[in-house]
Design an enzyme around this catalytic site. Structure first.
Site, PDB file in Angstrom:
ATOM      1  N   ARG A 224       9.623  -2.878  -9.836  1.00 61.79           N
ATOM      2  CA  ARG A 224       9.924  -4.314  -9.985  1.00 61.79           C
ATOM      3  C   ARG A 224      10.933  -4.570 -11.100  1.00 61.79           C
ATOM      4  NH1 ARG A 224       3.546  -5.868  -9.886  1.00 61.79           N
ATOM      5  NH2 ARG A 224       3.500  -3.897 -11.011  1.00 61.79           N
TER       6      ARG A 224
ATOM      7  N   GLY B 174      -0.564  10.622  -2.692  1.00 62.16           N
ATOM      8  CA  GLY B 174      -0.592  10.328  -1.248  1.00 62.16           C
ATOM      9  C   GLY B 174       0.589  10.896  -0.467  1.00 62.16           C
TER      10      GLY B 174
ATOM     11  N   GLY C  58       6.023   8.977  -5.837  1.00 63.50           N
ATOM     12  CA  GLY C  58       5.982  10.388  -5.437  1.00 63.50           C
ATOM     13  C   GLY C  58       4.837  11.192  -6.040  1.00 63.50           C
TER      14      GLY C  58
ATOM     15  N   TYR D 184       3.046  -2.519  11.447  1.00 63.87           N
ATOM     16  CA  TYR D 184       2.912  -3.986  11.492  1.00 63.87           C
ATOM     17  C   TYR D 184       4.134  -4.683  10.906  1.00 63.87           C
ATOM     18  CZ  TYR D 184       0.605  -3.488   6.846  1.00 63.87           C
ATOM     19  OH  TYR D 184       0.289  -3.183   5.551  1.00 63.87           O
TER      20      TYR D 184
HETATM   21  C1  HXC Z   1      -7.140 -11.046  -3.803  1.00 62.14           C
HETATM   22  C2  HXC Z   1      -6.046  -9.874  -5.473  1.00 62.14           C
HETATM   23  C3  HXC Z   1      -6.733  -8.688  -5.109  1.00 62.14           C
HETATM   24  C4  HXC Z   1      -7.668  -8.748  -4.012  1.00 62.14           C
HETATM   25  C5  HXC Z   1      -5.407  -8.224  -6.763  1.00 62.14           C
HETATM   26  N1  HXC Z   1      -5.255  -9.539  -6.501  1.00 62.14           N
HETATM   27  N2  HXC Z   1      -6.303  -7.687  -5.916  1.00 62.14           N
HETATM   28  N3  HXC Z   1      -6.246 -11.034  -4.839  1.00 62.14           N
HETATM   29  N4  HXC Z   1      -7.832  -9.960  -3.397  1.00 62.14           N
HETATM   30  N5  HXC Z   1      -8.350  -7.675  -3.600  1.00 62.14           N
HETATM   31  C6  HXC Z   1      -4.399 -10.487  -7.216  1.00 62.14           C
HETATM   32  C7  HXC Z   1      -4.721 -10.577  -8.683  1.00 62.14           C
HETATM   33  O1  HXC Z   1      -5.830 -11.442  -8.917  1.00 62.14           O
HETATM   34  C8  HXC Z   1      -3.423 -11.133  -9.251  1.00 62.14           C
HETATM   35  O2  HXC Z   1      -3.263 -12.500  -8.967  1.00 62.14           O
HETATM   36  C9  HXC Z   1      -2.375 -10.428  -8.390  1.00 62.14           C
HETATM   37  O3  HXC Z   1      -3.036 -10.022  -7.192  1.00 62.14           O
HETATM   38  C10 HXC Z   1      -1.808  -9.188  -9.065  1.00 62.14           C
HETATM   39  O4  HXC Z   1      -2.870  -8.325  -9.384  1.00 62.14           O
HETATM   40  P1  HXC Z   1      -2.763  -7.249 -10.548  1.00 62.14           P
HETATM   41  O5  HXC Z   1      -3.987  -6.417 -10.502  1.00 62.14           O
HETATM   42  O6  HXC Z   1      -2.411  -7.911 -11.838  1.00 62.14           O
HETATM   43  O7  HXC Z   1      -1.452  -6.432 -10.066  1.00 62.14           O
HETATM   44  P2  HXC Z   1      -0.956  -5.000 -10.394  1.00 62.14           P
HETATM   45  O8  HXC Z   1      -1.663  -4.421 -11.601  1.00 62.14           O
HETATM   46  O9  HXC Z   1       0.531  -5.051 -10.415  1.00 62.14           O
HETATM   47  O10 HXC Z   1      -1.470  -4.101  -9.141  1.00 62.14           O
HETATM   48  C11 HXC Z   1      -0.884  -4.233  -7.885  1.00 62.14           C
HETATM   49  C12 HXC Z   1      -1.912  -4.104  -6.747  1.00 62.14           C
HETATM   50  C13 HXC Z   1      -2.763  -2.812  -6.903  1.00 62.14           C
HETATM   51  C14 HXC Z   1      -1.100  -4.114  -5.437  1.00 62.14           C
HETATM   52  C15 HXC Z   1      -2.838  -5.313  -6.792  1.00 62.14           C
HETATM   53  O11 HXC Z   1      -3.636  -2.681  -5.796  1.00 62.14           O
HETATM   54  C16 HXC Z   1      -1.922  -1.566  -6.977  1.00 62.14           C
HETATM   55  O12 HXC Z   1      -1.505  -1.169  -8.058  1.00 62.14           O
HETATM   56  N6  HXC Z   1      -1.607  -0.902  -5.821  1.00 62.14           N
HETATM   57  C17 HXC Z   1      -0.715   0.258  -5.766  1.00 62.14           C
HETATM   58  C18 HXC Z   1      -1.087   1.277  -4.726  1.00 62.14           C
HETATM   59  C19 HXC Z   1      -1.388   0.729  -3.331  1.00 62.14           C
HETATM   60  O13 HXC Z   1      -1.620  -0.462  -3.155  1.00 62.14           O
HETATM   61  N7  HXC Z   1      -1.450   1.636  -2.354  1.00 62.14           N
HETATM   62  C20 HXC Z   1      -1.744   1.306  -0.979  1.00 62.14           C
HETATM   63  C21 HXC Z   1      -0.524   1.310  -0.155  1.00 62.14           C
HETATM   64  S1  HXC Z   1      -1.079   1.387   1.497  1.00 62.14           S
HETATM   65  P3  HXC Z   1      -3.619 -13.658 -10.093  1.00 62.14           P
HETATM   66  O14 HXC Z   1      -3.252 -14.952  -9.429  1.00 62.14           O
HETATM   67  O15 HXC Z   1      -5.082 -13.530 -10.363  1.00 62.14           O
HETATM   68  O16 HXC Z   1      -2.787 -13.343 -11.301  1.00 62.14           O
HETATM   69  C22 HXC Z   1       0.023   0.584   2.495  1.00 62.14           C
HETATM   70  C23 HXC Z   1      -0.055   0.964   3.977  1.00 62.14           C
HETATM   71  C24 HXC Z   1      -0.830   0.116   4.851  1.00 62.14           C
HETATM   72  O17 HXC Z   1       0.846  -0.151   2.082  1.00 62.14           O
HETATM   73  C25 HXC Z   1      -1.077   0.657   6.241  1.00 62.14           C
HETATM   74  C26 HXC Z   1      -2.262   1.564   6.365  1.00 62.14           C
HETATM   75  C27 HXC Z   1      -2.639   1.903   7.766  1.00 62.14           C
HETATM   76  P1  NAP Z   2      -0.510   5.485  -2.424  1.00 64.66           P
HETATM   77  O1  NAP Z   2      -0.899   6.876  -2.741  1.00 64.66           O
HETATM   78  O2  NAP Z   2      -1.267   4.381  -3.073  1.00 64.66           O
HETATM   79  O3  NAP Z   2       1.040   5.329  -2.754  1.00 64.66           O
HETATM   80  C1  NAP Z   2       1.646   4.224  -3.328  1.00 64.66           C
HETATM   81  C2  NAP Z   2       2.430   4.706  -4.522  1.00 64.66           C
HETATM   82  O4  NAP Z   2       3.260   3.644  -5.000  1.00 64.66           O
HETATM   83  C3  NAP Z   2       1.571   5.168  -5.688  1.00 64.66           C
HETATM   84  O5  NAP Z   2       2.020   6.420  -6.155  1.00 64.66           O
HETATM   85  C4  NAP Z   2       1.793   4.086  -6.772  1.00 64.66           C
HETATM   86  O6  NAP Z   2       1.740   4.658  -8.071  1.00 64.66           O
HETATM   87  C5  NAP Z   2       3.199   3.638  -6.411  1.00 64.66           C
HETATM   88  N1  NAP Z   2       3.452   2.283  -6.890  1.00 64.66           N
HETATM   89  C6  NAP Z   2       2.729   1.171  -6.635  1.00 64.66           C
HETATM   90  N2  NAP Z   2       3.255   0.108  -7.266  1.00 64.66           N
HETATM   91  C7  NAP Z   2       4.359   0.559  -7.894  1.00 64.66           C
HETATM   92  C8  NAP Z   2       5.323  -0.060  -8.718  1.00 64.66           C
HETATM   93  N3  NAP Z   2       5.262  -1.367  -9.013  1.00 64.66           N
HETATM   94  N4  NAP Z   2       6.344   0.684  -9.216  1.00 64.66           N
HETATM   95  C9  NAP Z   2       6.399   2.013  -8.929  1.00 64.66           C
HETATM   96  N5  NAP Z   2       5.509   2.665  -8.162  1.00 64.66           N
HETATM   97  C10 NAP Z   2       4.488   1.940  -7.659  1.00 64.66           C
HETATM   98  O7  NAP Z   2      -0.593   5.202  -0.858  1.00 64.66           O
HETATM   99  P2  NAP Z   2       0.067   5.961   0.404  1.00 64.66           P
HETATM  100  O8  NAP Z   2      -0.864   5.761   1.512  1.00 64.66           O
HETATM  101  O9  NAP Z   2       0.498   7.316   0.039  1.00 64.66           O
HETATM  102  O10 NAP Z   2       1.346   5.027   0.689  1.00 64.66           O
HETATM  103  C11 NAP Z   2       2.671   5.540   0.624  1.00 64.66           C
HETATM  104  C12 NAP Z   2       3.585   4.710   1.516  1.00 64.66           C
HETATM  105  O11 NAP Z   2       3.196   4.871   2.870  1.00 64.66           O
HETATM  106  C13 NAP Z   2       3.569   3.228   1.236  1.00 64.66           C
HETATM  107  O12 NAP Z   2       4.861   2.697   1.402  1.00 64.66           O
HETATM  108  C14 NAP Z   2       2.675   2.680   2.314  1.00 64.66           C
HETATM  109  O13 NAP Z   2       2.930   1.342   2.617  1.00 64.66           O
HETATM  110  C15 NAP Z   2       3.066   3.603   3.457  1.00 64.66           C
HETATM  111  N6  NAP Z   2       2.094   3.655   4.551  1.00 64.66           N
HETATM  112  C16 NAP Z   2       0.929   4.349   4.375  1.00 64.66           C
HETATM  113  C17 NAP Z   2       0.055   4.426   5.438  1.00 64.66           C
HETATM  114  C18 NAP Z   2      -1.227   5.208   5.345  1.00 64.66           C
HETATM  115  O14 NAP Z   2      -1.982   5.235   6.324  1.00 64.66           O
HETATM  116  N7  NAP Z   2      -1.507   5.874   4.234  1.00 64.66           N
HETATM  117  C19 NAP Z   2       0.345   3.793   6.648  1.00 64.66           C
HETATM  118  C20 NAP Z   2       1.529   3.092   6.765  1.00 64.66           C
HETATM  119  C21 NAP Z   2       2.402   3.045   5.709  1.00 64.66           C
HETATM  120  P3  NAP Z   2       1.309   3.801  -9.374  1.00 64.66           P
HETATM  121  O15 NAP Z   2       0.178   2.926  -8.951  1.00 64.66           O
HETATM  122  O16 NAP Z   2       0.946   4.852 -10.395  1.00 64.66           O
HETATM  123  O17 NAP Z   2       2.524   3.049  -9.794  1.00 64.66           O
END
Ligand code: HXC
Ligand code: NAP
Length: 297
Positions: A79, A30, A27, A159
């Site tokens: 998690r 984004g 929360g 998707y």
């Molecule tokens: C390949 C990758 C990688 C990459 C990480 N990994 N990035 N592998 N390509 N680009 C691998 C790492 O090497 C590691 O594997 C494993 O993934 C875990 O990575 P960590 O960095 O240790 O994980 P962590 O710190 O928990 O971070 C999680 C994360 C990071 C998902 C990788 O991006 C994150 O914190 N994201 C949170 C916010 C987010 O993703 N927001 C977007 C949501 S958008 P190994 O084997 O090396 O240990 C969405 C909507 C989509 O969902 C639709 C839009 C239209």
């Molecule tokens: P975002 O800002 O990156 O939001 C993701 C949030 O999840 C962040 O606040 C992140 O905070 C939190 N998060 C990630 N890993 C977590 C963990 N292990 N425990 C607790 N919190 C965690 O991206 P967003 O675009 O607003 O996405 C919000 C939602 O919309 C997601 O479910 C995404 O799949 C969905 N969605 C987005 C789009 C789009 O176009 N933006 C389209 C389709 C669906 P921390 O990293 O600080 O933990």
């Protein structure tokens, strides 16, 4: 012509969530932040969670000063079930009753699947699918024990229906959340717990764009061009829909997934949708050719 006439204001009446307390995972940033803002404007208290407490704290201060509402920021990795139990405990101590949960936290990045390590794959499954399960289980058990109704809203993606190349762990996880949504809507309906989902199309956020459209990708793969309405979503449009689904105005909606994507996923699905590029002159010639066939078989 592009549809540029869209709502940037709140859609619900001012007291639509008055007295409610809603936990929103992810929360602080984004779309989670946009939903939190609107829930506060509608009279709710919100508990915002994610891993980064500094981000949560700043968002809480910003939103309290913007809306006059009450925000409780709590760090929690979805998690970890013990951290979720702690969020529940502190939320109840602070607000008394919890009425809703928005499972919004997610992790994602684009990558050819063959480049992923097992840990990369499970990291996304653990955050998106198991994280949603962990939070839903904690809140669901609590509501059932206390004989309280509750509302769960899961943020998925389009998707989840179709699958998608290059974001395969996310597609698997969001597909699982869709199954969870429909399953629990039936199983927990008898406890007064409603479970619904929203499937957003492209809504620009830093979190998503940094990981899905890094560098030149943003220009080369401009989402606007994939959407029949020729634009990306406004955060308030998603906030309006989520507030409706969290409010009593949607009290008979249970197990539903509402797509909010300007028609994007259907554009990719219809077999003849690619004919968009045919000009009126070409259509004149095609029509002639088709009409000439009459009676020739
Ligand atoms: C390949 C990758 C990688 C990459 C990480 N990994 N990035 N592998 N390509 N680009 C691998 C790492 O090497 C590691 O594997 C494993 O993934 C875990 O990575 P960590 O960095 O240790 O994980 P962590 O710190 O928990 O971070 C999680 C994360 C990071 C998902 C990788 O991006 C994150 O914190 N994201 C949170 C916010 C987010 O993703 N927001 C977007 C949501 S958008 P190994 O084997 O090396 O240990 C969405 C909507 C989509 O969902 C639709 C839009 C239209
Ligand atoms: P975002 O800002 O990156 O939001 C993701 C949030 O999840 C962040 O606040 C992140 O905070 C939190 N998060 C990630 N890993 C977590 C963990 N292990 N425990 C607790 N919190 C965690 O991206 P967003 O675009 O607003 O996405 C919000 C939602 O919309 C997601 O479910 C995404 O799949 C969905 N969605 C987005 C789009 C789009 O176009 N933006 C389209 C389709 C669906 P921390 O990293 O600080 O933990």
């Amino acid at each position: 012509m592009a549809n540029t006439e869209y709502v940037k204001n709140g859609a619900l009446r001012d007291d639509a969530l008055k007295g409610r307390t809603i936990i929103i995972t992810g929360g602080g940033t984004g779309l989670g932040k946009a939903m939190s803002t609107y829930f506060l404007q509608l009279g709710a208290n919100v508990v915002i969670t994610s891993r980064n407490f500094d981000v949560l704290k700043n968002t809480a201060l910003e939103l309290e000063s913007l809306t006059g509402g009450s925000v409780l920021p709590l760090s929690c990795d979805v998690r970890n079930p013990e951290e979720i139990d702690e969020v529940l405990k502190q939320s109840i101590e602070h607000y008394g009753t919890i009425h809703g949960l928005v499972n919004n936290a997610a992790g994602n990045f684009i990558s050819p699947t063959e480049r992923l390590s097992p840990n990369a794959f499970s990291t996304i499954i653990d955050i998106v699918l198991k994280g949603t399960v962990n939070c839903t289980l904690a809140l669901g058990k609590h509501w059932i024990n206390e004989k309280q109704p509750g509302t769960v809203l899961n943020i998925i993606t389009t998707y989840a229906y179709t699958g998608s190349a290059y974001v395969v762990p996310s597609a698997c996880a969001k597909g699982g959340v869709l199954a969870l949504t429909r399953s629990l809507a039936v199983e927990w309906g008898k406890y007064g717990i409603r479970t619904n989902a929203i499937a957003p199309g492209p809504f620009p956020t830093k979190g998503a764009w940094d990981r899905l459209l890094p560098g030149e990708m943003a220009e080369k793969f401009d989402f606007k061009n994939r959407v029949p309405l020729k634009r990306t979503g406004e955060h308030q449009e998603l906030a309006n829909l989520s507030a409706f689904l969290m409010s009593d105005f949607s009290g008979y909606i249970n197990g539903e997934v509402i797509t909010i994507d300007g028609g994007e996923w259907l554009q990719g699905a219809g077999q003849f949708n690619g004919l968009e590029s045919i000009t009126p002159h070409m259509w004149d010639n095609l029509e002639k050719l088709i009409r000439m066939k009459k009676g020739s078989e």
